[in-house]
Scaffold this active site. Structure first.
Site, mmCIF file in Angstrom:
data_model
loop_
_atom_site.group_PDB
_atom_site.id
_atom_site.type_symbol
_atom_site.label_atom_id
_atom_site.label_comp_id
_atom_site.label_asym_id
_atom_site.label_seq_id
_atom_site.Cartn_x
_atom_site.Cartn_y
_atom_site.Cartn_z
ATOM 1 N N ASP A 51 0.788 -1.280 0.035
ATOM 2 C CA ASP A 51 -0.056 -0.073 -0.154
ATOM 3 C C ASP A 51 0.853 1.297 0.093
ATOM 4 O O ASP A 51 0.494 2.454 -0.733
ATOM 5 C CB ASP A 51 -0.931 -0.077 1.223
ATOM 6 C CG ASP A 51 -1.668 1.079 1.320
ATOM 7 O OD1 ASP A 51 -2.552 1.394 0.448
ATOM 8 O OD2 ASP A 51 -1.431 2.051 2.157
ATOM 9 N N GLU A 123 -2.189 -5.451 -3.577
ATOM 10 C CA GLU A 123 -1.036 -4.668 -2.518
ATOM 11 C C GLU A 123 0.056 -5.552 -1.877
ATOM 12 O O GLU A 123 1.129 -5.144 -2.049
ATOM 13 C CB GLU A 123 -1.546 -3.875 -1.563
ATOM 14 C CG GLU A 123 -2.473 -2.844 -1.846
ATOM 15 C CD GLU A 123 -3.239 -2.117 -0.671
ATOM 16 O OE1 GLU A 123 -3.748 -0.945 -1.085
ATOM 17 O OE2 GLU A 123 -3.624 -2.520 0.007
#
Length: 230
Positions: A51, A123
């Site tokens: 992320d 992610e």
């Protein structure tokens, strides 16, 4: 794992040195919980890392691509690009959904199709790629997979669900919209928020998310779905 390795090699020219990282990226918490005796690692920590690097690289791209956009404009555009639904779509585009390891219960409940799980998977893969190959490899992968969609302007035309809901309700007259946090559960690295939307004093819908903002978006999405059925 062999098929996943072949997919990454043939489609994206990526060969992992540390296959343990790759396997961890594709292991959901539900699978790890069902195999505790084997001390199986899950992908939440890699998701956290992925992320962060995704936010950085997309921020760099937007900063260079749009020299006249304000900080606020770039933040909104970045949020559209990295929202859960988008990342889940990229997981499907890459065929990652076929390789994630899920627990039996999660599999039966349709977890392999769930945006939350697939967005987290994307992610986590970026986090694993960063650790194994470095940030330039992540940039190359995103340039191949994500940036072409941004170049087409697909994300600039997308409004967030909260904005869509507000505009829809305002067509009905003056309304008071309030987003209220119902609960906050889980450890700091894996929070789960539940939010309700209260319109003119009445609860319209509820939503879940890893942050207050994501939970609000989910609640607004659910509200729009309900209103479209009325």
């Amino acid at each position: 794992m062999k098929q996943l390795e072949e997919l990454l090699s043939t489609s994206f020219d990526i060969q992992f040195n540390d296959l343990t990282l790759l396997e961890t990226a594709f292991t959901h918490t539900s699978y790890a919980n069902e195999h505790r005796l084997l001390n199986v690692s899950h992908n939440e920590r890699l998701e956290f890392l992925g992320d962060a690097v995704l936010q950085l690289i997309i921020s760099e791209y937007l900063f260079a691509k749009y020299p006249k956009k304000t900080e606020g404009d770039m933040s909104k555009l970045r949020s559209m690009i990295v929202r859960e639904e988008s990342l889940a779509g990229f997981s499907r585009f890459c065929s990652f959904d076929a390789y994630i390891k899920l627990g039996k219960g999660e599999e039966k409940s349709g977890g392999r199709r769930r945006d939350t799980i697939l967005g987290d998977l994307f992610e986590a893969f970026l986090g694993a790629l960063l650790l194994d190959k470095g940030i330039d490899a992540v940039r190359r992968f995103l340039k191949q997979v994500m940036i072409p969609q941004v170049e087409k302007g697909n994300f600039e035309r997308v409004k967030d669900y909260k904005t869509c809901l507000q505009e829809f309700l305002q067509t009905k007259g003056d309304v008071a919209i309030d987003y209220q946090v119902i609960s906050e559960k889980g450890p700091a690295h894996a929070k789960q928020f539940e939010v309700s939307i209260v319109v003119n004093g009445a609860v319209l819908s509820k939503g879940l998310g890893k942050s207050k903002k994501l939970a609000e978006q989910d609640a607004a999405k659910n509200a729009l779905a309900q209103l479209s059925e009325v």
